[in-house]
Each structure stands twice: as structure tokens, then as C-alpha cells.
Design a protein around this motif. Structure first.
Motif, PDB file in Angstrom:
ATOM      1  N   ASP A 102       0.859  -1.188   0.000  1.00 40.42           N
ATOM      2  CA  ASP A 102       0.000   0.000   0.000  1.00 40.42           C
ATOM      3  C   ASP A 102       0.896   1.239   0.000  1.00 40.42           C
ATOM      4  OD1 ASP A 102      -1.802   2.010   0.469  1.00 40.42           O
ATOM      5  OD2 ASP A 102      -2.039   1.562   2.599  1.00 40.42           O
ATOM      6  N   LEU A 103       1.199   1.720  -1.189  1.00 37.73           N
ATOM      7  CA  LEU A 103       2.103   2.873  -1.274  1.00 37.73           C
ATOM      8  C   LEU A 103       1.386   4.176  -0.932  1.00 37.73           C
ATOM      9  CD1 LEU A 103       4.161   1.966  -4.482  1.00 37.73           C
ATOM     10  CD2 LEU A 103       4.859   1.800  -2.104  1.00 37.73           C
ATOM     11  N   GLY A 104       0.067   4.146  -0.941  1.00 38.57           N
ATOM     12  CA  GLY A 104      -0.705   5.373  -0.700  1.00 38.57           C
ATOM     13  C   GLY A 104      -0.444   5.973   0.664  1.00 38.57           C
ATOM     14  N   PRO A 158       1.817  15.062  -7.931  1.00 42.19           N
ATOM     15  CA  PRO A 158       0.455  14.854  -8.425  1.00 42.19           C
ATOM     16  C   PRO A 158       0.321  13.650  -9.359  1.00 42.19           C
ATOM     17  CG  PRO A 158       1.077  17.162  -8.576  1.00 42.19           C
ATOM     18  CD  PRO A 158       2.310  16.419  -8.191  1.00 42.19           C
ATOM     19  N   GLU A 159       1.376  13.406 -10.165  1.00 42.57           N
ATOM     20  CA  GLU A 159       1.290  12.261 -11.080  1.00 42.57           C
ATOM     21  C   GLU A 159       1.255  10.959 -10.278  1.00 42.57           C
ATOM     22  OE1 GLU A 159       4.444  11.912 -13.944  1.00 42.57           O
ATOM     23  OE2 GLU A 159       3.573  10.067 -14.780  1.00 42.57           O
ATOM     24  N   LEU A 160       2.078  10.905  -9.236  1.00 48.47           N
ATOM     25  CA  LEU A 160       2.083   9.711  -8.382  1.00 48.47           C
ATOM     26  C   LEU A 160       0.712   9.542  -7.713  1.00 48.47           C
ATOM     27  CD1 LEU A 160       3.654   7.391  -6.932  1.00 48.47           C
ATOM     28  CD2 LEU A 160       4.161   9.033  -5.142  1.00 48.47           C
ATOM     29  N   VAL A 193      -1.569   7.879 -10.081  1.00 50.02           N
ATOM     30  CA  VAL A 193      -1.267   6.447 -10.258  1.00 50.02           C
ATOM     31  C   VAL A 193      -1.763   5.658  -9.044  1.00 50.02           C
ATOM     32  CG1 VAL A 193       0.602   4.763 -10.464  1.00 50.02           C
ATOM     33  CG2 VAL A 193       0.723   6.896 -11.748  1.00 50.02           C
ATOM     34  N   LEU A 194      -1.524   6.200  -7.846  1.00 52.60           N
ATOM     35  CA  LEU A 194      -1.926   5.477  -6.633  1.00 52.60           C
ATOM     36  C   LEU A 194      -3.450   5.388  -6.518  1.00 52.60           C
ATOM     37  CD1 LEU A 194       0.730   6.762  -4.069  1.00 52.60           C
ATOM     38  CD2 LEU A 194       0.649   4.563  -5.242  1.00 52.60           C
ATOM     39  N   ALA A 195      -4.135   6.411  -6.989  1.00 52.86           N
ATOM     40  CA  ALA A 195      -5.609   6.350  -6.992  1.00 52.86           C
ATOM     41  C   ALA A 195      -6.066   5.233  -7.933  1.00 52.86           C
ATOM     42  CB  ALA A 195      -6.190   7.689  -7.426  1.00 52.86           C
ATOM     43  N   ASP A 196      -5.368   5.081  -9.058  1.00 49.36           N
ATOM     44  CA  ASP A 196      -5.715   4.006 -10.005  1.00 49.36           C
ATOM     45  C   ASP A 196      -5.437   2.636  -9.380  1.00 49.36           C
ATOM     46  OD1 ASP A 196      -6.456   5.902 -11.781  1.00 49.36           O
ATOM     47  OD2 ASP A 196      -4.640   5.781 -13.031  1.00 49.36           O
ATOM     48  N   VAL A 197      -4.378   2.543  -8.572  1.00 49.69           N
ATOM     49  CA  VAL A 197      -4.068   1.259  -7.922  1.00 49.69           C
ATOM     50  C   VAL A 197      -5.262   0.825  -7.081  1.00 49.69           C
ATOM     51  CG1 VAL A 197      -2.612   0.104  -6.188  1.00 49.69           C
ATOM     52  CG2 VAL A 197      -1.551   1.631  -7.862  1.00 49.69           C
ATOM     53  N   GLY A 198      -5.842   1.780  -6.329  1.00 50.59           N
ATOM     54  CA  GLY A 198      -6.977   1.463  -5.463  1.00 50.59           C
ATOM     55  C   GLY A 198      -8.171   0.934  -6.233  1.00 50.59           C
ATOM     56  N   LEU A 221       0.737  -0.829 -12.258  1.00 47.47           N
ATOM     57  CA  LEU A 221       0.595   0.514 -11.669  1.00 47.47           C
ATOM     58  C   LEU A 221       1.585   0.720 -10.522  1.00 47.47           C
ATOM     59  CD1 LEU A 221      -3.305   0.749 -11.692  1.00 47.47           C
ATOM     60  CD2 LEU A 221      -1.743   2.267 -12.944  1.00 47.47           C
ATOM     61  N   LEU A 222       1.772  -0.334  -9.722  1.00 45.29           N
ATOM     62  CA  LEU A 222       2.728  -0.216  -8.618  1.00 45.29           C
ATOM     63  C   LEU A 222       4.160  -0.028  -9.139  1.00 45.29           C
ATOM     64  CD1 LEU A 222       1.342  -2.848  -6.063  1.00 45.29           C
ATOM     65  CD2 LEU A 222       1.455  -0.374  -5.766  1.00 45.29           C
TER      66      LEU A 222
END
Lengths: 319, 530
Positions: free
Chosen positions: B435-437, B458-460, B463-468, B479-480
Motif C-alpha cells: 500500500d504505497l498510498g 500529483p502524477e504519483l 497512479v496510486l488512486a488508479d491502484v486502489g 501501476l505499482l
């Protein structure tokens, strides 16, 4: 005499209140709190806030202090945040092991120190005296944890004669002589550690006092009347030389309740020192305050006992 | 029904039963294991615990989880084997999970373990009053519907890859014994008195701060071969090692690297080391004017000889970390490698960022300000103290003055939360749930967040929102990997080490400690004659 006693008691209460208030303020104002122990980065800030709220840390400091003070005056020391048990019960569990260990340690230190000093004073500047002086200095200079670890390595790990730690073996009998014997064996090394490290300082101190007393007129007069050196030292010089020791021992009383932290850590002794160290690291304010109050009471009582003892033993200092 | 949506655990059950103490071992003949623990267990109720790893491992001996997380996180997100649950199956839309419990599980007070216990546990986990640390993690589980004593449905509010793991986290506790205590009293209640448990062991006796004795629970479905597990509090690491060598204890769960070599020389001791989940790093405060520039942070990383540091401090029991995901994890991006040690390039980047030694005093400066940093570390951690000195020396060679500052732990956490620091030597235990978020996404509020250093990209975040929201594991993995590349490029922290955990035990013990849990598969552990 009664008014003096009342004044001392009133002063003692003020000292206790001042120590407790100062400690409460310092512990509460220091950065960090009980929730600092939650270090999991996945947990959101809200989780830590819940912990703070559960321990009342969201209330103003003054309100927290007044609640604690009111409860303490009623005899309620609160619940430990770390152990979830009444502080009074935790202190009641930790005090006897500490008192037993440090009491026997102080007894060993005192008897050993006096014996060595007397031996030396009867043979000043002899080879034995010099050897004991160097040994006492070494014992005085050695940190207690190093002495403890050395004793453990020799008597527990190498020779296997004595247990290395704890108050009892895991297989100790539930009661009876076997349990008592097991407990006595576990006491040997920690008591020896406290005794050996304290003995050196006491022997150095008492030897000096004894030699000074021996040059006093009353000792010389006794010697001139044909009294042997041994008798002159034991019956005349020693009681006078030991007077300052009463004060020193009185001041040692707090150790009986606050514990000898390093020795408790090396020997995994479940006493006050370890309990309060863990409480400090966990910012367990109720437990820390309970321990502080007991320690401060011991300091006050130790001073009082020392003053009373000295005035009983020495008519010159009576009010 | 889509086969990929069916997760029936029967095959895994066979695997676990194979490793289960099946009654063939020599129990009942005085099999005793003495384990050294550095501090006493504070609570046996997980929902009061601050989450200390060893305490959780001990709680795991007394309470069941629904499933047994398997140590296969190196290849894939952890799979699960049956434990209290024997079968489980998702609905086609994955919003409902049907779980069947074993019927032979019994609490130590004689009550059966039922679906009501699971529902009560979820209520405790979601209770803010109880002070639970699980509230947010269980947020997606809307509730539990009990169908019969041994069957329930878990209803989810959304679909995501870690649904099973989130349901499983946290041990099942006895409703029949603990529901008498209102949740509002849980933070201060003592659950040790008459402890009701359901594990391979149960509490036999306890002397606080000294010894806790757990005895084999003969009614457990997977009976242990050991008769007694004695937990001895030994705070001093040297004393633990000495007692193991003298045969007075049998097991040390955490051996300092400096003692491992000495223990290895003994014929009576086995030393096992394996990748732990500890990730150590040097966090730079992004509010510091000099540290906002990612080229500067990159330069600082290049200036630190991390391989030498790891060797000097961990004596071969750690490796240099490449990024925010441990290299032993399934989600690690294998195209990443640690940045090299390159002081010349570090100097070049610093000059490029405007840092020059204009007054010839050996310290870089810009706009009249010297490049000086305060380097905080926990005062009670001798290994971090050693690291701080090595980092100081390396940074001095490129003209950055770092002053190591030992700080009491509570004070260190308070300064972290308040953002009042330049750099902190820290580490955290990575979960098997990648869980990188929580550590790297822009934090709404930095106090108490994993991202206490104030990193923001912001780009990260996107990406992390897409992981969820990723529907499957392959998409999640991709994505990770992208997220790791972005983080490593930004160097919000200097990744230092991935530590190994070193376990030492008597050569008489037959045990298989592993990176998932120190007492994993303890049912099969046993002692052999000398």
C-alpha cells in the motif's frame, strides 16, 4: 518537639506536592505522548487521535492535572495506560522484589564495607590495607552492569552454579522450601552486584573516618589506658566513625523503592526500576506519577529517618 | 459462475493439515520451549495493542484468524489457507463473501467459536469507542450477516484486490466473555484476568514483567507438539545471547547482527536469518528550502555510500534498498536497482543547484546560507547512531554539514508530526499488503501520516488512486511498478537498507520460523533429545 515534628510533616507534604506537580508538568509538556508508540505508517492520523482521546489527552493540561490530583488525594492512582491495570496494583507487585533486592544489597554493602574498613583501620599502611584500598577503588569505579555481567559469565554461563536472571525458575515449585531455595539462588548474583559495587565506596569512606577518629584524644586515651588497638577501634572509634554513615544509609532508602535500574535490567528483575523505565518510554503518565510519588515519599522519609537517627545517636545535634 | 471468482480453500486445507501437529508428535512428555522476549506482553487483546510485532505474534498463539496468510508474498499477493474458516466463496459481483467456519473450534471456557464471535469481533474492530486501530481498514466491510452458527456473509461496499486480507486482519475474540465489557471501557480494561482463548496454546500462569507460561490447548483442532511455551522477559540482548549459549533458554526471536557470528560458532545453537519486512531510509523534510529540489535529494543519495553503511552496521545481514517496495515482495519493480555511490556526480548536481563553497570553509553555501542539516535518530537505537555518523562523514565529503542528534523516541515522533526536522533516520515494517498510498501519496494532513516528510507528486497521486481501483492483480502490479519508478526518480527519501531478521535457537529445537510470522506453524515445532 511535637511542633517540630508537625512542621516537618507539613514541609514533607509540600515537597511531595511540588515534586508531583513539577513531574506532571514536565512529563505532559515534553514532546510526544502515549500515541507516539503507534508507528505503523499505514495508520491514518485519526487512529492516533482516538488513542489520545481514550487517554484524555485531548483535554487541556490544567483539567487533566486537577483530575489526577483530586483522584490521587482520594487514594486513586488511576489505571496504567500501558498495562491496563490499576497503578496501585502494579506498584504493589513491583515494590517487594525491589525492596528485597536492594535491601539485601544495601545490607551486604554496609556489612561488607564496615568489615573491610575496620580490617584496614586496624592495619593502616600494611600490604593488606594497600591491596584492599586498590580493590575498593576498583569496585567503586566499576559500573554495576559490568560487575553484574562479569558475575553472570563466571557463575552462571561458565560454571553453571547459579541462575543468570529472574526471581524464579520457570519450573519453580508453587510454594514451600523448594520455591524458597530457588528464590534464594536467584538472589545471589544481583545482591552480590549491588553489594560489591557499593561496598568499595563505603569501605573507602569509613576507613578515612576510622583513621581520623583513631587520632582523636579519646581513642589515644583509651590506648594509653592499655586498651588493645582492636578494642579501641571496635568499641570507641567505630561508633563515632559510623555516625555519618547513618545519613548516607538514610539517603539510600529511596533506592529501596525506586530500584537499581541497571541491575534490574541485567538480571531481568521485575522491580520498580524496570517498571518505571518502561512507563517513561511509553509516556504512561498515571504509572509514572504513581512511581514518582512513591519515590518522593521515600526520599522524604529517608531524610526524616536519618535526621531522627543521628539526633538519637549524637546528643550534640539534638534540637 | 466465473471460476476466477471462486475461492474455495479445500486444496489449501490439505497443505495446512500436512504442517499441522497431527497428534503424532511426542507431546505430553514435558516438551518445553523457553523463549526470550525483550519486554513483557502488555495486553492479550489485539484491539488494545499498539501493534508491536512480537506482541502480535504471541497473541496469534492464543487467538485464531479466519484464514492463515501464507508466506508466499514474494511471488504474489499473499494467498490464504483455512484456519477458523474452512471454506469461502465470493458472490459473482464480489461484493459478498460467504464464509463457513469449522465446527470443532472451542474457546478455553468451553463455548464453541461461532459466527457470532466473528460478528462481535468486526464490531470491536470498527468501534471508535474501543480505540481500535482497525477502523479505517475495515471501512469497506459494511457488515456481517450471520446465516447460522457456523456460516456468515461479509458484505463489502466496494470491490478491490485486498478484500480477503482486510477481512482476515485481526484475531477473532470471544463474544461470550468480552461482550460484557462495553467498548467504551476497552481502552482501560484488563482482559488478562481469566483469559478466554482459542489457539494452539492457552495461558497457564503469568508473573508480570518476568514470565508468562502458555500451555498446549488439547482441545485445539491443530494441537501443538510442545507442551509448554515459556516467555521469559530478558531486556538485555547480551543476557539473551549468554543464556542461549548456556542452554538456559531455547529461542531468541530477534538477535542483533553483532551477536550472530558468535552464536554461529556454537554447536548447540542454530542461527537462521531471512529477509524481514523492515525498510530503513533517511527521510528529507520537503519543507526545507534546500531539500525541495529533487536534484539535491538525488545528490545526497549519491553521496552516501549505502553499501558500506549496510555492511558496517548490519554485518552482512541487510542489503541496500532500491525503492519503497522491498525487493522480496511480489510487487517490487525488478527493473529498479539502488542508485550508485557517486560523490563526483553528487558534487556536480549540487553545483548545478547553485550550491558552491564560496568561502572555502569546506561547506557548500548558497545565497549566504551554509548547507547544514540536523540529522535526527532515536536515542535508544545504537545501530542508527552508527549510521548517523557514517552518513555525516559521507555528506561532509561533498560539502554538506550534517549534525547527528539523538532524540528521545516520543520527542522524535512529535517533531516528525510537527514537521520540525531536516532529516530523520527511520524505518518502517512493510506490510504484505503493498500500500504505497499511506506513505507516499500527498498527505491531506501530515501529522500522524506515513508521509510525514511532506512529499507530493500529483502524477504519483493519480497512479496510486488508479491502484486502489485496479480490478486485477496484473493491472495492480503494472501501476505499482510505475509508482515505484516515480518515487525513485524523485528520491523523496534516501532508501538505505532492507534488513534481515535473525533468529537463534537451540539445536534441539525443530522449528521453521519464517518471514511471515516468527511462530509460523508452531504446531509442528518440537524438541529432540540432546
Amino acid at each position: 518537639m511535637r511542633s517540630v515534628a508537625l512542621r516537618r510533616m507539613a514541609a514533607s507534604l509540600v515537597v511531595l506536592w511540588a515534586v508531583a506537580t513539577g513531574t506532571y508538568a514536565l512529563v505532559s509538556l515534553a514532546p510526544g505522548d502515549a500515541a507516539s508508540r503507534i508507528t505503523d505508517p499505514r495508520l491514518p492520523a485519526a487512529a492516533r487521535e482516538r488513542w489520545r482521546r481514550d487517554f484524555g489527552l485531548d483535554r487541556p493540561l490544567r483539567a487533566r492535572y486537577l483530575s489526577w490530583l483530586a483522584a490521587t488525594v482520594r487514594g486513586d492512582m488511576g489505571i496504567s495506560w500501558q498495562h491496563r491495570r490499576p497503578v496501585r496494583a502494579l506498584l504493589a507487585e513491583a515494590l517487594p522484589p525491589t525492596a528485597l533486592l536492594t535491601g539485601l544489597g544495601l545490607l551486604t554493602e554496609t556489612l561488607g564495607g564496615l568489615a573491610i574498613a575496620t580490617w584496614q583501620a586496624m592495619r593502616p599502611r600494611s600490604r593488606v590495607d594497600r591491596a584492599l584500598t586498590i580493590t575498593s577503588l576498583l569496585a567503586y569505579a566499576m559500573p554495576s552492569f559490568a560487575v553484574g555481567m562479569g558475575l553472570v559469565w563466571v557463575f552462571s554461563y561458565a560454571l553453571g552454579w547459579l541462575p543468570a536472571s529472574h526471581m524464579l525458575s520457570p519450573t519453580a515449585a508453587a510454594s514451600g522450601w523448594a520455591r524458597l531455595g530457588d528464590g534464594a539462588l536467584h538472589l545471589v548474583l544481583p545482591v552480590a552486584t549491588i553489594g560489591l559495587t557499593g561496598m568499595g565506596a563505603l569501605a573507602r569512606y569509613t576507613r578515612g573516618s576510622l583513621l581520623e577518629e583513631q587520632s582523636q584524644g579519646y581513642v589515644l586515651a583509651a590506648r594509653a589506658r592499655g586498651c588493645s588497638r582492636r578494642r579501641a577501634v571496635l568499641t570507641h572509634a567505630l561508633p563515632n566513625a559510623a555516625l555519618p554513615l547513618v545519613t548516607v544509609l538514610g539517603l539510600s532508602l529511596p533506592v529501596l523503592v525506586s530500584g537499581s535500574l541497571l541491575v534490574e535490567v541485567v538480571f531481568a528483575w521485575p522491580g520498580m526500576g524496570q517498571l518505571l523505565l518502561q512507563a517513561a518510554l511509553a509516556r504512561d503518565i498515571p504509572l509514572l506519577m504513581g512511581g514518582t510519588l512513591v519515590g518522593a515519599a521515600a526520599v522524604v522519609l529517608g531524610n526524616l529517618l536519618a535526621d531522627v537517627s543521628v539526633s538519637l545517636l549524637d546528643p550534640r545535634v539534638r534540637p | 459462475m466465473n471460476k476466477t471468482l471462486r475461492l474455495v480453500g479445500m486444496a489449501a486445507l490439505a497443505a495446512v493439515l500436512e504442517g499441522c501437529g497431527d497428534g503424532s508428535g511426542p507431546h505430553g512428555v514435558g516438551q518445553e520451549l523457553i523463549v526470550a522476549i525483550p519486554a513483557d506482553v502488555e495486553t492479550f487483546n489485539e484491539y488494545q495493542s499498539a501493534g508491536e510485532a512480537l506482541e502480535n505474534a504471541i497473541i496469534d498463539l492464543l487467538y485464531p484468524t479466519l484464514f492463515e496468510e501464507q508466506p508466499d508474498f514474494t511471488e504474489r499477493p499473499p494467498s490464504f489457507a483455512p484456519r477458523l474458516a474452512t471454506e469461502w466463496q465470493f458472490s459473482p459481483d464480489r461484493r459478498t463473501l460467504r464464509v463457513k467456519l469449522r465446527q470443532d473450534a472451542v474457546w478455553s471456557n468451553g463455548f464453541r467459536v461461532t459466527a457470532d464471535d466473528v460478528r462481535f469481533t468486526l464490531m470491536a474492530q470498527k468501534s471508535e469507542e474501543a480505540g481500535s486501530l482497525f477502523v479505517e481498514q475495515k471501512a469497506a466491510i459494511r457488515g456481517l450477516e450471520v446465516l447460522d452458527s457456523f456460516t456468515f456473509l461479509a458484505h463489502y461496499s466496494r470491490v478491490y484486490p485486498y478484500q480477503l486480507m482486510d477481512l482476515n486482519d485481526g484475531h477473532i475474540v470471544p463474544a461470550n466473555a468480552w461482550s460484557a465489557t462495553p467498548f467504551s471501557q476497552w481502552p482501560h480494561a484488563d482482559f488478562t484476568k481469566e483469559l478466554v482463548s482459542c489457539g494452539p496454546f492457552r495461558l497457564a500462569s503469568r508473573i508480570p514483567q518476568q514470565t508468562t507460561i502458555l500451555e498446549r490447548d488439547p482441545h485445539h483442532w491443530c494441537p501443538a507438539r510442545l507442551d509448554r511455551l515459556v516467555l521469559r522477559v530478558i531486556p538485555d540482548a547480551a543476557a539473551q545471547v549468554g543464556q542461549l549459549l548456556a542452554g538456559q533458554i531455547h529461542f531468541i526471536p530477534m538477535v542483533p547482527p553483532r551477536d550472530a557470528a558468535r552464536l554461529r560458532q556454537s554447536d548447540t545453537v542454530k542461527v537462521v536469518s531471512y529477509p524481514s519486512r523492515l525498510l530503513g531510509f533517511l527521510a528529507w523534510n520537503h519543507r526545507h528550502p534546500a531539500l525541495q529540489d529533487r536534484q539535491v535529494r538525488r545528490a545526497l543519495t549519491l553521496a552516501i555510500n549505502r553499501a558500506a553503511l549496510v555492511e558496517a552496521v548490519y554485518l552482512g545481514h541487510a542489503k541496500v534498498a532500491a525503492g519503497p517496495v522491498l525487493s522480496s515482495m511480489w510487487a517490487f519493480d525488478r527493473t529498479l536497482s539502488p542508485l550508485p555511490f557517486d560523490p563526483a556526480e553528487a558534487r556536480r548536481l549540487l553545483v548545478q543547484a547553485g550550491w558552491r563553497d564560496s568561502d572555502g570553509d569546506g561547506i557548500l553555501d548558497r545565497d549566504g546560507k551554509r548547507f547544514e542539516l540536523e540529522l535526527l535518530y532515536p536515542a535508544t537505537n545504537p545501530m542508527r547512531a552508527q549510521m548517523a555518523v557514517l552518513v555525516q562523514a559521507d555528506l561532509a565529503r561533498v560539502g554538506v554539514a550534517a549534525s547527528p542528534r539523538p532524540t528521545e523516541f516520543g520527542a522524535l515522533m512529535a517533531r516528525q508530526d510537527a514537521g520540525e526536522f531536516d532529516a530523520v533516520l527511520t524505518a518502517w515494517e512493510e506490510a504484505t499488503k503493498v500500500d504505497l498510498g499511506s506513505g507516499w501519496a500527498t498527505a491531506a494532513e501530515q501529522a500522524g501520516s506515513g508521509n510525514f516528510f511532506g512529499y507530493s507528486n500529483p502524477e504519483l497521486d493519480r497512479v496510486l488512486a488508479d491502484v486502489g481501483a485496479a480490478p486485477d492483480i496484473e493491472r495492480t502490479r503494472a501501476l505499482l511498478a510505475r509508482a515505484q519508478q516515480l518515487i525513485v526518480a524523485d528520491q523523496p527519501v534516501t532508501f538505505l537498507y532492507e534488513a534481515q531478521q535473525i533468529v537463534a535457537f537451540s539445536s534441539r529445537l525443530r522449528a521453521t520460523p519464517n518471514p511471515a510470522l516468527v511462530f509460523f506453524d508452531i504446531a509442528s515445532w518440537h524438541m529432540v533429545p540432546p
